[in-house]
Design an enzyme around this catalytic site. Sequence first.
Site, PDB file in Angstrom:
ATOM      1  N   LYS A 192       0.865  -1.181   0.000  1.00 28.33           N
ATOM      2  CA  LYS A 192       0.000   0.000   0.000  1.00 28.33           C
ATOM      3  C   LYS A 192       0.899   1.227   0.000  1.00 28.33           C
ATOM      4  O   LYS A 192       1.537   1.545   1.004  1.00 28.33           O
ATOM      5  CB  LYS A 192      -0.864  -0.030   1.271  1.00 28.33           C
ATOM      6  N   GLU A 266      10.052   1.370  10.479  1.00 26.04           N
ATOM      7  CA  GLU A 266      11.058   2.414  10.226  1.00 26.04           C
ATOM      8  C   GLU A 266      10.350   3.737  10.443  1.00 26.04           C
ATOM      9  O   GLU A 266       9.516   4.129   9.631  1.00 26.04           O
ATOM     10  CB  GLU A 266      11.555   2.351   8.770  1.00 26.04           C
ATOM     11  N   CYS A 300      13.703  10.716   6.700  1.00 26.67           N
ATOM     12  CA  CYS A 300      13.592  10.291   8.102  1.00 26.67           C
ATOM     13  C   CYS A 300      14.921  10.420   8.833  1.00 26.67           C
ATOM     14  O   CYS A 300      14.949  10.699  10.025  1.00 26.67           O
ATOM     15  CB  CYS A 300      13.046   8.879   8.193  1.00 26.67           C
ATOM     16  N   GLU A 397      10.367  15.954  15.300  1.00 24.04           N
ATOM     17  CA  GLU A 397      10.696  15.886  13.881  1.00 24.04           C
ATOM     18  C   GLU A 397       9.872  16.925  13.121  1.00 24.04           C
ATOM     19  O   GLU A 397       8.668  17.039  13.327  1.00 24.04           O
ATOM     20  CB  GLU A 397      10.342  14.482  13.376  1.00 24.04           C
TER      21      GLU A 397
HETATM   22  P1  NDP Z   1       2.023   8.345   8.029  1.00 26.91           P
HETATM   23  O1  NDP Z   1       2.778   7.607   9.039  1.00 26.91           O
HETATM   24  O2  NDP Z   1       0.718   8.911   8.388  1.00 26.91           O
HETATM   25  O3  NDP Z   1       1.801   7.395   6.760  1.00 26.91           O
HETATM   26  C1  NDP Z   1       2.705   6.423   6.268  1.00 26.91           C
HETATM   27  C2  NDP Z   1       1.904   5.341   5.535  1.00 26.91           C
HETATM   28  O4  NDP Z   1       0.991   4.693   6.432  1.00 26.91           O
HETATM   29  C3  NDP Z   1       1.036   5.887   4.414  1.00 26.91           C
HETATM   30  O5  NDP Z   1       0.973   4.934   3.379  1.00 26.91           O
HETATM   31  C4  NDP Z   1      -0.294   6.045   5.112  1.00 26.91           C
HETATM   32  O6  NDP Z   1      -1.359   6.101   4.227  1.00 26.91           O
HETATM   33  C5  NDP Z   1      -0.339   4.812   5.967  1.00 26.91           C
HETATM   34  N1  NDP Z   1      -1.233   4.889   7.123  1.00 26.91           N
HETATM   35  C6  NDP Z   1      -1.744   5.985   7.730  1.00 26.91           C
HETATM   36  N2  NDP Z   1      -2.493   5.613   8.793  1.00 26.91           N
HETATM   37  C7  NDP Z   1      -2.441   4.256   8.858  1.00 26.91           C
HETATM   38  C8  NDP Z   1      -3.000   3.282   9.749  1.00 26.91           C
HETATM   39  N3  NDP Z   1      -3.751   3.621  10.784  1.00 26.91           N
HETATM   40  N4  NDP Z   1      -2.756   1.981   9.520  1.00 26.91           N
HETATM   41  C9  NDP Z   1      -1.969   1.623   8.490  1.00 26.91           C
HETATM   42  N5  NDP Z   1      -1.423   2.487   7.614  1.00 26.91           N
HETATM   43  C10 NDP Z   1      -1.643   3.795   7.801  1.00 26.91           C
HETATM   44  O7  NDP Z   1       2.924   9.446   7.457  1.00 26.91           O
HETATM   45  P2  NDP Z   1       2.442  10.634   6.533  1.00 26.91           P
HETATM   46  O8  NDP Z   1       2.746  10.209   5.187  1.00 26.91           O
HETATM   47  O9  NDP Z   1       1.047  11.076   6.738  1.00 26.91           O
HETATM   48  O10 NDP Z   1       3.376  11.763   7.069  1.00 26.91           O
HETATM   49  C11 NDP Z   1       3.139  12.318   8.366  1.00 26.91           C
HETATM   50  C12 NDP Z   1       4.426  12.543   9.102  1.00 26.91           C
HETATM   51  O11 NDP Z   1       5.116  11.300   9.238  1.00 26.91           O
HETATM   52  C13 NDP Z   1       5.441  13.407   8.373  1.00 26.91           C
HETATM   53  O12 NDP Z   1       5.236  14.745   8.595  1.00 26.91           O
HETATM   54  C14 NDP Z   1       6.720  12.922   8.957  1.00 26.91           C
HETATM   55  O13 NDP Z   1       6.972  13.547  10.176  1.00 26.91           O
HETATM   56  C15 NDP Z   1       6.486  11.474   9.201  1.00 26.91           C
HETATM   57  N6  NDP Z   1       7.053  10.620   8.145  1.00 26.91           N
HETATM   58  C16 NDP Z   1       8.162   9.904   8.444  1.00 26.91           C
HETATM   59  C17 NDP Z   1       8.725   9.118   7.479  1.00 26.91           C
HETATM   60  C18 NDP Z   1       9.909   8.311   7.742  1.00 26.91           C
HETATM   61  O14 NDP Z   1      10.497   7.795   6.804  1.00 26.91           O
HETATM   62  N7  NDP Z   1      10.315   8.138   8.966  1.00 26.91           N
HETATM   63  C19 NDP Z   1       8.202   9.048   6.133  1.00 26.91           C
HETATM   64  C20 NDP Z   1       7.006   9.819   5.930  1.00 26.91           C
HETATM   65  C21 NDP Z   1       6.471  10.558   6.922  1.00 26.91           C
HETATM   66  P3  NDP Z   1      -1.733   7.479   3.484  1.00 26.91           P
HETATM   67  O15 NDP Z   1      -0.545   8.349   3.473  1.00 26.91           O
HETATM   68  O16 NDP Z   1      -2.061   7.012   2.161  1.00 26.91           O
HETATM   69  O17 NDP Z   1      -2.853   8.036   4.246  1.00 26.91           O
END
Ligand code: NDP
Length: 792
Positions: A192, A266, A300, A397
């Site tokens: 996903k 991660e 990240c 972050e």
């Molecule tokens: P999220 O953690 O919200 O999302 C990451 C993935 O998980 C996306 O595919 C998202 O779907 C999915 N997801 C969201 N909620 C759920 C759930 N309850 N169960 C299973 N899967 C879920 O990150 P975001 O993309 O919204 O970014 C938000 C913040 O996260 C950023 O501002 C940043 O701080 C952090 N982040 C950290 C990353 C890293 O590599 N450590 C990478 C990206 C973000 P969808 O996005 O399609 O809703």
Amino acid sequence: MSIKEIFSTMEYGPALESTKVCQQWLESLNQKFDHFIDGQWQTSSNKQYFNSVNPASMEVLAQVADGQSHDVNLAVEAASKAQKAWHEIGGHQRAKYLYAFARQIQKHSRLFAVLETLDNGKPIRESRDVDIPLVARHFYYHAGWAQLVDSELPNYQPLGVVGQIIPWNFPLLMLAWKVAPALAMGNTVVLKPAEATSATAVLFAQICQEIGLPKGVFNLVLGDGKAGQALVEHDKVAKIAFTGSTKVGQVIRQATAGSGKKLSLELGGKSAFMVFEDADLDSVVEGVVDAIWFNQGQVCCAGSRLLVQESISEKLIVKIKERMAKLVIGNPLDKSVDMGALINPQQISQIKKMVELGVSEGAQLHQADCKLPDNGCYYPPTLLTDVEPASIIAQQEVFGPVLVAMTFRTPAEAVQLANNSRYGLAASIWSENVNLALDIAPKIKAGVVQINCTNMFDAAAGFGGYKESGFGREGGKEGLYEYIQEGWQAKLAVKDAVKKKVKKSQPEDVNSIDRTAKLYIGGKQVRPDSGYSLPVYDASGCQIAEVPDGSRKDIRNAVEAANKAKGWTDTSAHNRAQVLYFIAENLTARSEEFIKRMSQLSGQSIAQSQKEFDLVIHRIFTSAAWADKYDGQIHSPPQRVVSLAMKEAIGNIAIVAPEEAGFLGFISTIMPAIAMGNRVVVVPSEQTALIALDFYQVLATSDLPGGVVNIITGDRNALTETLAKHYDIEAFWYWGTSHGSKLVEFEAAASMKRTWVNHGKQYDWFDNAQIESDLFYRKTVEIKNIWVPYGA
Ligand code: NDP
């Protein structure tokens, strides 16, 4: 700008990448992205689509199918049906498919790069030169592991169907990090992607068709968080691999608690970028650009906390500001820009809020005076100075191009500041003194440490975090273990809880053994805080003694004692091995007494207890043997750099020893942990509580420093809950009921403890193939990759 003007001003002219091929590809799909399930393109069960927008222009790129739980069901069913055959074709055949992926990605590299840039907003220079080459590298590397798995990991099995959920910051690269090892090891996948970035995953699915990947081996379900949630909750999914925010990671940890699903997370970071006074400051400045302005800071492991030695701080900040003024921000398709667009307006408003908060906390704001495009999601490179280490802007972050700067005076203070974070993903150390850098690197609690370099990635070097940055590794051999299990583990069965003996009332037997057992904390025998004791029964059900009823305060004291025993972690492996051998020697000297007690408590014959005792000594010897042999590795990534994969003790490990395995189970769990430098707080089984307390006399006379092993007897369930909630325990190993396992996994979410639980299944504690296997040692360490570049 005309050519004449460019010649007279010497300004960079635009160097736009063409989007023609990409547009044709989008048109071939009618600008619609569908799910790829069982080798077919499918619309959503609700027939709904949402818009995917190019953040650099805010134009709609395509419409994306809005995945529902029904679509996830179909995908998981397809993956489940395909898994057995995919495993059975063998490693060599799977290697050919992985190789085909690598080749196809290279053949279509420019299409992938342009599509990634249109979808995500990252500069084409980065998608073309970093993301896509690394994607190909991951498939090549894992084609190699698919080829070798049958000979190198013959006693392992795939897990089954793997659910993978990825974020938007490196869409195709995160896909590759997850899909390549999963498929190589014989699993099938349901992926996903993030709702904001589905494009390159759709192109990847087309490649699956082109190379003739068997149907159902790779499935793609598009959509938002609710599709991710359905995947997490699906019964037939054996493992979830997630990259994203710590918040969602914690939700997933709780949602999967007790399900038996394997999990790797991660998560976020706030990585330290440490500059010592002897560093080459010009290199440092370029390092800062790569650390925090690469991918607009949406990384990240971005070096978002600049820690500078006070003596050079002013000079460095001036240089960084000069460099910031020269950064070019603009259309990411322009090959001469340094920074492109951020992912969406919500991310920008989040960043703005954080920066305002930083200023309100007293930080000085500096933003490059650069021209931003009128349309699209752009934010200037930002530097905050005079930042207090405890302020929110220094702790949370931001996930954007925002650098916070602090100063330190001594190397010790630098380490303290770097570790003053709930995260532990990465760090970089800048110094021309390699001795200093290599002294600092092991002291930093982070999964990746880069010396005089930053944002280094390679398929051969595992990537992953400490603390709330998550657990598990991606890449390297260690990354493979996330997608396999020992053959014997797959065969373990859930057994009923051990039945309690009928307790005959024989008050005259109370304290028939004339001694007062106490808890063992910090190398000392102590009375329980509660002032209560619990009875211990022999095999016939007669009460033969009492042991202390430990409580929350005793756990607190034990953890404090374990914290104070950090010297054990720094002791050389040779010394730890010697202490373990000495424990075996001193225990052997008291063998008669222990064997008698083991027989009395378990009801087994003296001969059987002798056999168990011999195995106890064998286990201690094995752990002593591994102490100075369970070494790391040196990787040679394609860059001019070596990566030292160091195995480091995790820290404080809580152990709830197996109820059914008596003294043997107690010893088998604590010895690997302490051999590798961990400190433990252990709750023995009720039946062995008395022997465990006898054992501390052996520990005390074997040169084991106080606080390395702390023994708390008492109500296992209550102690388990207290330990699971404790923030200073880094890992929790639990052998008990399914209910207890669920509790441990659920409560561990808040502090992101590494958990190892048995889900009510019983190990064979007499079987060395199980209990002395690599698994028991893998669980004792974190792997840290230290990157050291070279070149005269
Ligand atoms: P999220 O953690 O919200 O999302 C990451 C993935 O998980 C996306 O595919 C998202 O779907 C999915 N997801 C969201 N909620 C759920 C759930 N309850 N169960 C299973 N899967 C879920 O990150 P975001 O993309 O919204 O970014 C938000 C913040 O996260 C950023 O501002 C940043 O701080 C952090 N982040 C950290 C990353 C890293 O590599 N450590 C990478 C990206 C973000 P969808 O996005 O399609 O809703």
